[in-house]
Every structure is written in structure tokens, then in C-alpha cells.
Design an enzyme around this catalytic site. Structure first.
Site, PDB file in Angstrom:
ATOM      1  N   LYS A  13      31.404   7.742  30.100  1.00 40.30           N
ATOM      2  CA  LYS A  13      31.677   6.602  29.236  1.00 40.30           C
ATOM      3  C   LYS A  13      31.450   5.292  30.000  1.00 40.30           C
ATOM      4  O   LYS A  13      31.894   5.125  31.133  1.00 40.30           O
ATOM      5  CB  LYS A  13      33.125   6.658  28.718  1.00 40.30           C
ATOM      6  CG  LYS A  13      33.470   7.935  27.955  1.00 40.30           C
ATOM      7  CD  LYS A  13      32.565   8.204  26.773  1.00 40.30           C
ATOM      8  CE  LYS A  13      32.864   7.354  25.592  1.00 40.30           C
ATOM      9  NZ  LYS A  13      34.068   7.677  24.868  1.00 40.30           N
ATOM     10  N   CYS A  29      69.261   7.876  19.277  1.00 38.24           N
ATOM     11  CA  CYS A  29      70.562   8.535  19.068  1.00 38.24           C
ATOM     12  C   CYS A  29      71.591   8.217  20.140  1.00 38.24           C
ATOM     13  O   CYS A  29      72.775   8.541  19.988  1.00 38.24           O
ATOM     14  CB  CYS A  29      70.375  10.052  18.986  1.00 38.24           C
ATOM     15  SG  CYS A  29      69.871  10.805  20.561  1.00 38.24           S
ATOM     16  N   CYS A  53      68.801   7.388  24.875  1.00 37.54           N
ATOM     17  CA  CYS A  53      67.808   7.419  23.801  1.00 37.54           C
ATOM     18  C   CYS A  53      67.987   6.226  22.872  1.00 37.54           C
ATOM     19  O   CYS A  53      69.096   5.983  22.379  1.00 37.54           O
ATOM     20  CB  CYS A  53      67.949   8.724  23.006  1.00 37.54           C
ATOM     21  SG  CYS A  53      66.880   8.797  21.555  1.00 37.54           S
ATOM     22  N   ASP A  87      26.938   5.747  19.418  1.00 28.87           N
ATOM     23  CA  ASP A  87      28.262   5.423  18.894  1.00 28.87           C
ATOM     24  C   ASP A  87      28.164   5.263  17.381  1.00 28.87           C
ATOM     25  O   ASP A  87      28.093   4.162  16.849  1.00 28.87           O
ATOM     26  CB  ASP A  87      28.767   4.125  19.545  1.00 28.87           C
ATOM     27  CG  ASP A  87      30.252   3.910  19.284  1.00 28.87           C
ATOM     28  OD1 ASP A  87      30.726   2.788  19.519  1.00 28.87           O
ATOM     29  OD2 ASP A  87      30.935   4.855  18.849  1.00 28.87           O
ATOM     30  N   LYS A 101      24.555   8.243  24.722  1.00 26.52           N
ATOM     31  CA  LYS A 101      25.601   8.714  23.806  1.00 26.52           C
ATOM     32  C   LYS A 101      25.728   7.691  22.676  1.00 26.52           C
ATOM     33  O   LYS A 101      26.258   6.598  22.869  1.00 26.52           O
ATOM     34  CB  LYS A 101      26.939   8.859  24.534  1.00 26.52           C
ATOM     35  CG  LYS A 101      28.043   9.435  23.659  1.00 26.52           C
ATOM     36  CD  LYS A 101      29.315   9.663  24.462  1.00 26.52           C
ATOM     37  CE  LYS A 101      30.383  10.298  23.588  1.00 26.52           C
ATOM     38  NZ  LYS A 101      30.790   9.455  22.458  1.00 26.52           N
ATOM     39  N   GLU A 131       0.830  -1.208   0.000  1.00 30.89           N
ATOM     40  CA  GLU A 131       0.000   0.000   0.000  1.00 30.89           C
ATOM     41  C   GLU A 131       0.866   1.261   0.000  1.00 30.89           C
ATOM     42  O   GLU A 131       0.552   2.250  -0.673  1.00 30.89           O
ATOM     43  CB  GLU A 131      -0.929  -0.013   1.214  1.00 30.89           C
ATOM     44  CG  GLU A 131      -2.040  -1.056   1.108  1.00 30.89           C
ATOM     45  CD  GLU A 131      -2.785  -1.237   2.407  1.00 30.89           C
ATOM     46  OE1 GLU A 131      -4.020  -1.371   2.359  1.00 30.89           O
ATOM     47  OE2 GLU A 131      -2.126  -1.249   3.473  1.00 30.89           O
ATOM     48  N   TYR A 152      20.362  15.200  18.314  1.00 31.40           N
ATOM     49  CA  TYR A 152      20.386  15.358  19.766  1.00 31.40           C
ATOM     50  C   TYR A 152      20.839  16.728  20.255  1.00 31.40           C
ATOM     51  O   TYR A 152      21.018  16.936  21.456  1.00 31.40           O
ATOM     52  CB  TYR A 152      21.297  14.286  20.385  1.00 31.40           C
ATOM     53  CG  TYR A 152      22.675  14.228  19.792  1.00 31.40           C
ATOM     54  CD1 TYR A 152      22.997  13.266  18.838  1.00 31.40           C
ATOM     55  CD2 TYR A 152      23.648  15.139  20.150  1.00 31.40           C
ATOM     56  CE1 TYR A 152      24.258  13.212  18.271  1.00 31.40           C
ATOM     57  CE2 TYR A 152      24.911  15.081  19.593  1.00 31.40           C
ATOM     58  CZ  TYR A 152      25.203  14.114  18.649  1.00 31.40           C
ATOM     59  OH  TYR A 152      26.454  14.072  18.088  1.00 31.40           O
ATOM     60  N   GLU A 208      21.092  11.806  28.476  1.00 26.89           N
ATOM     61  CA  GLU A 208      20.615  11.036  27.327  1.00 26.89           C
ATOM     62  C   GLU A 208      21.690  10.071  26.853  1.00 26.89           C
ATOM     63  O   GLU A 208      22.881  10.259  27.162  1.00 26.89           O
ATOM     64  CB  GLU A 208      20.238  11.985  26.183  1.00 26.89           C
ATOM     65  CG  GLU A 208      21.415  12.786  25.669  1.00 26.89           C
ATOM     66  CD  GLU A 208      21.009  14.054  24.946  1.00 26.89           C
ATOM     67  OE1 GLU A 208      21.437  14.216  23.791  1.00 26.89           O
ATOM     68  OE2 GLU A 208      20.304  14.900  25.534  1.00 26.89           O
ATOM     69  N   CYS A 239      64.485  12.712  25.362  1.00 29.37           N
ATOM     70  CA  CYS A 239      65.772  12.905  24.709  1.00 29.37           C
ATOM     71  C   CYS A 239      65.841  14.377  24.342  1.00 29.37           C
ATOM     72  O   CYS A 239      64.964  14.885  23.623  1.00 29.37           O
ATOM     73  CB  CYS A 239      65.872  12.042  23.447  1.00 29.37           C
ATOM     74  SG  CYS A 239      67.341  12.412  22.442  1.00 29.37           S
ATOM     75  N   CYS A 253      68.375  14.366  17.266  1.00 27.92           N
ATOM     76  CA  CYS A 253      68.035  12.938  17.394  1.00 27.92           C
ATOM     77  C   CYS A 253      67.268  12.490  16.148  1.00 27.92           C
ATOM     78  O   CYS A 253      66.250  13.099  15.796  1.00 27.92           O
ATOM     79  CB  CYS A 253      67.188  12.728  18.642  1.00 27.92           C
ATOM     80  SG  CYS A 253      66.449  11.088  18.758  1.00 27.92           S
TER      81      CYS A 253
END
Length: 714
Positions: free
Chosen positions: A349, A446, A443, A143, A141, A61, A252, A139, A461, A466
């Protein structure tokens, strides 16, 4: 959106329309009435099907109604309107996605992972507003993939991706095929003339499973997760393919709303966030109206967040937390925003997806600022649909605090469902063969002694030459956010460094193209393109150069602030820490970092070297251009063929003028494109200077900033 009485009326009207034959329509008046009735009932049934998931007619319909409307419109094309349901049907491929500037910045949200963070957020809000108790709207969240929708005079005129929050990609054709996005809505009923709405594109979990099942049957790899699938779908070149993905839009947040006189309605007529969500729902949008709750204080907020965390898996769409917003929009200006997030909202979260795996080894990476970061290589493990094979161990203190060892079984989570993070060591699984992690004293790139500055947890470093730092600095300098040198990506930079072509940032402008063309994978055309891109980068605005220098704590926003207050980059060597602290959003730590950078003789020599190589370090030429429209105000109306309205506005602002959306007696010029709106009529009534597009182009053609020239067709 519809009262029970109105729904009964539309269902009865549906029955009558299903009996109509287009051949029996005698007069144009009859046609106009039937077309309007058809559009009305189809919108109603779209709402029942796509928003409520509760249709009241069969698919057959519905199709009959739709084809009847299409048939009549084909006979009377002059009666087709932009918001007709038939205009959702995609017409062809989208070859490119032009960039558009959002009416209001699409900022990120500050995140919280525990109740203490929420209570601290509440404390800051109370302190800033002077209130003893604050009302919050809470509200889910979503994803998914962020979008913004712009409506003007009730019509959907543009939709865009989030992009960098300031500028996104125009994906209007792809969004038009999403049935939960109305092509028109009666905003004027609420006094709204132009509005920008923020939302999220989602794929229902069950539909996502169906899509992957179908892909596997067709021999295609499955999609990773609903979020990535939604984001990827939005950028498909063919809207017909987008339509097949069964995408849904949830809105939102109203981020921008003005009346016909360009008066801001947020915080006044649109006083409360909850009410704005209700308005969107009543206008036919999918919004979290059924899920949103107004909480009287932070305790109620925390209870509601925990309730949703328990039932997140029952919800038909992926959620990664809850969003808490101050309900009273009139408080937003007082609370303010940072360059990253608003201070009137925060995301709570949910606990991230977790898995256990084994640490195989640890390597130490050197970043562009010299920070040495330990990275654990893992036995690959899937967490939330993503395979994780490495994780940052952050710093030496983090390793000691958690007693992490090579060979340990560790619990990994994707913090915020994105970044892998070591939650804890499963000490019960130790066999005695695990080895302590020895943090290097020198390091790893270097060999220079590492230094831990007072008050910091990171070993660094400090050798400016470097190799690892040099490479990372060059990569950052050439990146999109800095000098944006196309063709000089990370892989090529590392290759050129190994070959000795690149030893410093200035070497970018001394590349031996005669040797590069002899390398595998480089042809004459690619080398020519690289050369042109490097030459073009010499003329970038100085704020991009400042960004590219890689000064610690200085990103795009701070670089722009610095550029606005100097003539030449090297001028900063004469600024004191106190001078820098007077600038907007620059505190002591950032000011000290800038001061130290420009009081390092090697850095000053590098800037002088770049200048000798032709890189623009001063804005003398730009300054001349910037003053061209000083004191002038421009308003644009209608569609420009030369460029997007956003690019045109940026040109005006870069040339010293002011681009606004409101026509007034103070407006200097009104630039009129195709299909101008009410601004054109208002400009005529006020007797303002009106420019057509050709006159506008003639005015700017010799003054367009170099980095915008490729965005303007002349």
C-alpha cells in the site's frame, strides 16, 4: 490483439462498409457477410477508442457503422447474436440484483506498508515452496469497485459484484453497457471453455472531475471520490444511467478456467500469471499488461513499487498501491489461502493521504467482548476526499507510546486510504494547555473494574451483564452475518434497550409487540414484519447461531467448521481444547476461547433459554433433510426460472448431495433449464437421468431449508 497487417485490413474494410446502403443487399448471404464484417470492424474501433484511447475514425463515422448494423439487424432479427455491439444498448430498469455464487472465492489481499513486510512475505513464500529465488509479477492496485466476469463458450454470460467474496450481486445488465467489457472473446483459441475473471470498475480522474462539474451545475451534491462513484454507479437501477457514468473495467486475475471437459487449466496450460494477463489483453480486455513487470526477486519488486509510488499521481486512474503475485500459478495450491487472503499474493500500500487536525476530547467505547477502546473526537478534516471527525487511539499503550494528549495537533492518515490512524503528535505546536489522557480504571458503562489479561494490551470489562456489552452483543446477534433479523437494526436495538424491552439476547424472542406498536415510527405493518423476521430467525442453520453468540475469535468460517462437526450447539460444552484444535484452521487461542465460552454457566443457560424460546440449536430436522440426496451428484445446465443456479446448488448440498459443473458417468441427475448447453447433449449421450425444472422442483419442494425458501419460486 491486432497485428499491423490486420489493422490495415480492418481500416480498409471500414472505408468499404461506410459506402454500403442496406437497400442494396440482395441475398441473405450478402446480409450475413455484411453483418459479420460490421461487427468485426465495430469491435476493432471499440478497442481503439475504449482500450487504447486512440481512435482512427471520427465519432460520426463510428455512429454511421453502428446505425447501419442496427438497421440491418432490425430487418433480420434472426441474425442477432448475444455478442453483437448493438446488444450493449440498455433496454430498461433493473429492478433487483439477485445473488450469485462466484465460481472461485474473491478473497481480499494481505497488506504491507513497508519493505520489511515484503521481505517477510518473500521469506514465507520461499519457505513454503522450497525455492531459493521466486519470480513475482508486480502490477498497480486499482482503487475501484471489484467485479467478477464469467464467460462460457466465448460469450459473456454473467457479471457480479464482489459481495462477501463468496456470493455477490448479479449486475450483468449494468456491466454490459461498459465498453471495455467484451461481450464475447475467443477464449476457445486458448482451450478455455468457461472462465471467471476478476477485475475492477474505475472512473478516469478527469472524467470524474467532469461528472462532478456537471452535478454542481445541476444543483446536485458532488460525488465523494472515484471509487465510491464507481461502486455506486454499478448499483444504479437503470443501465442507461450507468452508461452515462463513463465507467471502465480493468481485469487483472483469472480465478477459474476449465476446458470443455471441466479440466482445470490454472497452473497447467495457464502456467504463469503474466501470460494470463497478456492473453486477456490480446483478447481485447483492459488489463495491466503494459504496467505489469516480472521481477526476479524481492529487491526488484521493492524498486518497482517505489517507482510507481512516485508516479501514482500521474496515472489517469486512482491507485492505492501495488499487487505482488507469485508468477508461477502452479505454486498456488502449495502456498494455499487463509479464510481472508491468498498466501501467494500481497498488496504493497502506498503512503496514505494525510492531514493535521486537533483532538477535542477522548471517549471510551465498550465493545461486545468487553474491550475498552479510546476514541479521539477531532476537529473535522478532509483526508482523501472523506471528512474525518474521529479516530481510534487503539489502546492505552498506543496513547503512551505516542504521548497523545487532549488538545494536541496530530497528523492523521487514512491507513489503506480507508481507516483513520494517528501517525504522530506535532509536539512543536504544543502550548502547554494540552491535557494527558487518563485511561479509566472502571468500565465507563457499568462501573466494574477493568482487567488487562496477561499478554494483552487491551483493558476489558469482564462483567457479562455490562449494558454496553449487552447492547453490542444483541446488535451482533441480529446482524446480517449472524441471525439476519431484518428490522432489528442498531437504532431499534438501542431504543428497545433504553425502554427496557431488551436486556439480553433471549429477550429478542420476548419483545412486547403490543408496546412497540405504540411507539412513534412503528405502525401495524412494520411491527408485523419485525415479528415475522424474528420468528423466521428461529430456524436459521446452527452455524449462524454460533456466529451470533459472539464468541471471541469465532467468525463465519470457524462457526461453519464447528457446525459441521456437532449435532447441537450445546454439545460444545463437552469438547476439550485438544478436541477443538483437531478441527481445520482452529489453533490453540481460538480453541481456548471456544472452550471458555462453553464452560461459562451463564452462556450455557442462555443457549438453553434460546432453545426454550423456539430457536433451533440442533440440526435434527436439517440432518434428516441433509441425507435426502446423500451420495447423489447433480449437474445444472441452462437457465432455471425457479431460482438461480447457485441457490439450486446450495439446496442440493444442504440436502446431503453434491453439485458439480462437470457431467460424467458418475453423475446422478442432470437438471435442464432453458437454453441448455453442451452438458445436456453429453448427458443424453451417456444415458444419464435428465430432469426438467418441474421434476426438479417436485423433488425438492418439501425439503427446501427454511432460510432458502424465499429464494425459490414454486
Amino acid at each position: 490483439m491486432f497485428t499491423e497487417e490486420r489493422e490495415r485490413e480492418l481500416i480498409n474494410k471500414t472505408k468499404d462498409l461506410l459506402k454500403i446502403s442496406p437497400d442494396k443487399l440482395k441475398t441473405k448471404k450478402d446480409v450475413e457477410k455484411i453483418i459479420e464484417d460490421l461487427r468485426e470492424v465495430i469491435r476493432y474501433h471499440d478497442w481503439r477508442y475504449y482500450v487504447l484511447s486512440n481512435p482512427v475514425i471520427s465519432d460520426y463515422e463510428y455512429d454511421k457503422l453502428f446505425h447501419l448494423l442496427k438497421n440491418i439487424e432490425s430487418r433480420y432479427p434472426e441474425l442477432i447474436t448475444p455478442d453483437s455491439p448493438t446488444q450493449r444498448v440498455p433496454s430498461g430498469l433493473t429492478k433487483e440484483f439477485p445473488q450469485v455464487r462466484h465460481l472461485a472465492p474473491m478473497l481480499s489481499l494481505d497488506n504491507s506498508y513497508n519493505e520489511e513486510d515484503l521481505r517477510e512475505f518473500d521469506r514465507r513464500v520461499k519457505e513454503s515452496t522450497g525455492l531459493n529465488k521466486v519470480e513475482y509479477a508486480v502490477e498497480p492496485k486499482f482503487d475501484g469497485a471489484g467485479i467478477s466476469l464469467v464467460y462460457e463458450n466465448n460469450y459473456f454470460i454473467r457479471g457480479a459484484t464482489r459481495g462477501d467474496g463468496i456470493v455477490g450481486e448479479d449486475i450483468t445488465p449494468n456491466l454490459k453497457v461498459i465498453r471495455t467489457i467484451p461481450l464475447s472473446a475467443q477464449f476457445k483459441k486458448f482451450g478455455i471453455y468457461r472462465i471467471e475473471i476478476r477485475g475492477e470498475i474505475l472512473i478516469n480522474k478527469e472524467k470524474f472531475k467532469e461528472i462532478n462539474h456537471q452535478r454542481l451545475e445541476e444543483g446536485l451534491p458532488p460525488l465523494a471520490n472515484p471509487r465510491n462513484a464507481a461502486a455506486g454507479s454499478l448499483r444504479l437501477q437503470d443501465p442507461k444511467e450507468v452508461e452515462k457514468r463513463n465507467l471502465e473495467a480493468f481485469v487483472y486475475q483469472i480465478t477459474y478456467a476449465v476446458d470443455e471437459n471441466e479440466n482445470n487449466l490454472l497452473g497447467s496450460k495457464l502456467r504463469f500469471h503474466y501470460d494470463s494477463i497478456k492473453i486477456l489483453y490480446e483478447l481485447g480486455f483492459r488489463s495491466p499488461y503494459r504496467e505489469i513487470k516480472v521481477c526476479k526477486g524481492i529487491d526488484e519488486v521493492i524498486d518497482y513499487c517505489r517507482e510507481w509510488e512516485r508516479k501514482r499521481d500521474e496515472y489517469p486512474y486512482e491507485l492505492d498501491g501495488m499487487v505482488i503475485k507469485v508468477n508461477d500459478i502452479s505454486l498456488y495450491d502449495k502456498l494455499g489461502v487463509t479464510s481472508h487472503h491468498p498466501r501467494w499474493a500481497i498488496a504493497f500500500k502506498f503512503k496514505a493521504r494525510q492531514a493535521t487536525t486537533k483532538i477535542i476530547k477522548v471517549i471510551f467505547q465498550v465493545g461486545r467482548t468487553g474491550a475498552v477502546t479510546p476514541v479521539a473526537k477531532l476537529e473535522p478534516v478532509e483526508i482523501g476526499g472523506v471528512t474525518v471527525s474521529s479516530v481510534s487511539l487503539i489502546n492505552e499503550d498506543f496513547i503512551k507510546e505516542k504521548d497523545i494528549r487532549i488538545g494536541d495537533l496530530v497528523l492523521i492518515e487514512r491507513a489503506g486510504d480507508v481507516i483513520p490512524y494517528v501517525v504522530k503528535v506535532v509536539t512543536e505546536a504544543r502550548t502547554g494547555e494540552e491535557k494527558p489522557i487518563e485511561f479509566p480504571k472502571n468500565c465507563p458503562s457499568c462501573g466494574a473494574p477493568l482487567v488487562k489479561p496477561p499478554g494483552e494490551a487491551v483493558w476489558r470489562c469482564v462483567n457479562i451483564n455490562c449494558p454496553a456489552q449487552v447492547v453490542e452483543r444483541i446488535i451482533y446477534f441480529a446482524s446480517k452475518d449472524a441471525m439476519d433479523i431484518k428490522g432489528l437494526g442498531e437504532a431499534n436495538i438501542r431504543k428497545f434497550y433504553k425502554l427496557g424491552f431488551l436486556k439480553s439476547i433471549p429477550d429478542i424472542y420476548r419483545l412486547p409487540y403490543d408496546k412497540i406498536i405504540q411507539l412513534e415510527g412503528f405502525g401495524e405493518k412494520s411491527v408485523e414484519n419485525l415479528k415475522n423476521a424474528i420468528e423466521e430467525s428461529k430456524h436459521r442453520p446452527i452455524n449462524r447461531l454460533i456466529t451470533g453468540l459472539g464468541i471471541r475469535f469465532v467468525g463465519k468460517v470457524t462457526a461453519r467448521t464447528l457446525a459441521e462437526n456437532i449435532k447441537c450447539v450445546e454439545d460444545l460444552k463437552d469438547w476439550t481444547v485438544e478436541d477443538l484444535e483437531k478441527l481445520q484452521d482452529i489453533g490453540y487461542v481460538v480453541a481456548r476461547s471456544i472452550y471458555d465460552f462453553f464452560h461459562n454457566q451463564q452462556n450455557i443457560e442462555m443457549i438453553h433459554e434460546l432453545k426454550k424460546l423456539g430457536v433451533q440449536t440442533c440440526k435434527e430436522e436439517e440432518e434428516k433433510e441433509e441425507n435426502l440426496f446423500e451420495g447423489k451428484t447433480f449437474v445444472f445446465t441452462g437457465t432455471l426460472s425457479c431460482c438461480s443456479r447457485e441457490v439450486a446448488q446450495e439446496i442440493i448440498e444442504r440436502l446431503g448431495g453434491h453439485a458439480t459443473n462437470s457431467v460424467s458417468k458418475k453423475t446422478s441427475y442432470v437438471v435442464v433449464g432453458e437454453n441448455p448447453g453442451s452438458k445436456y447433449r453429453k448427458a443424453q449421450n451417456l444415458g444419464l437421468t435428465i430432469l426438467d425444472e418441474n421434476q426438479f422442483i417436485e423433488m425438492i419442494k418439501d425439503h427446501i431449508p427454511n432460510d432458502l425458501k424465499d429464494k425459490v419460486k414454486i
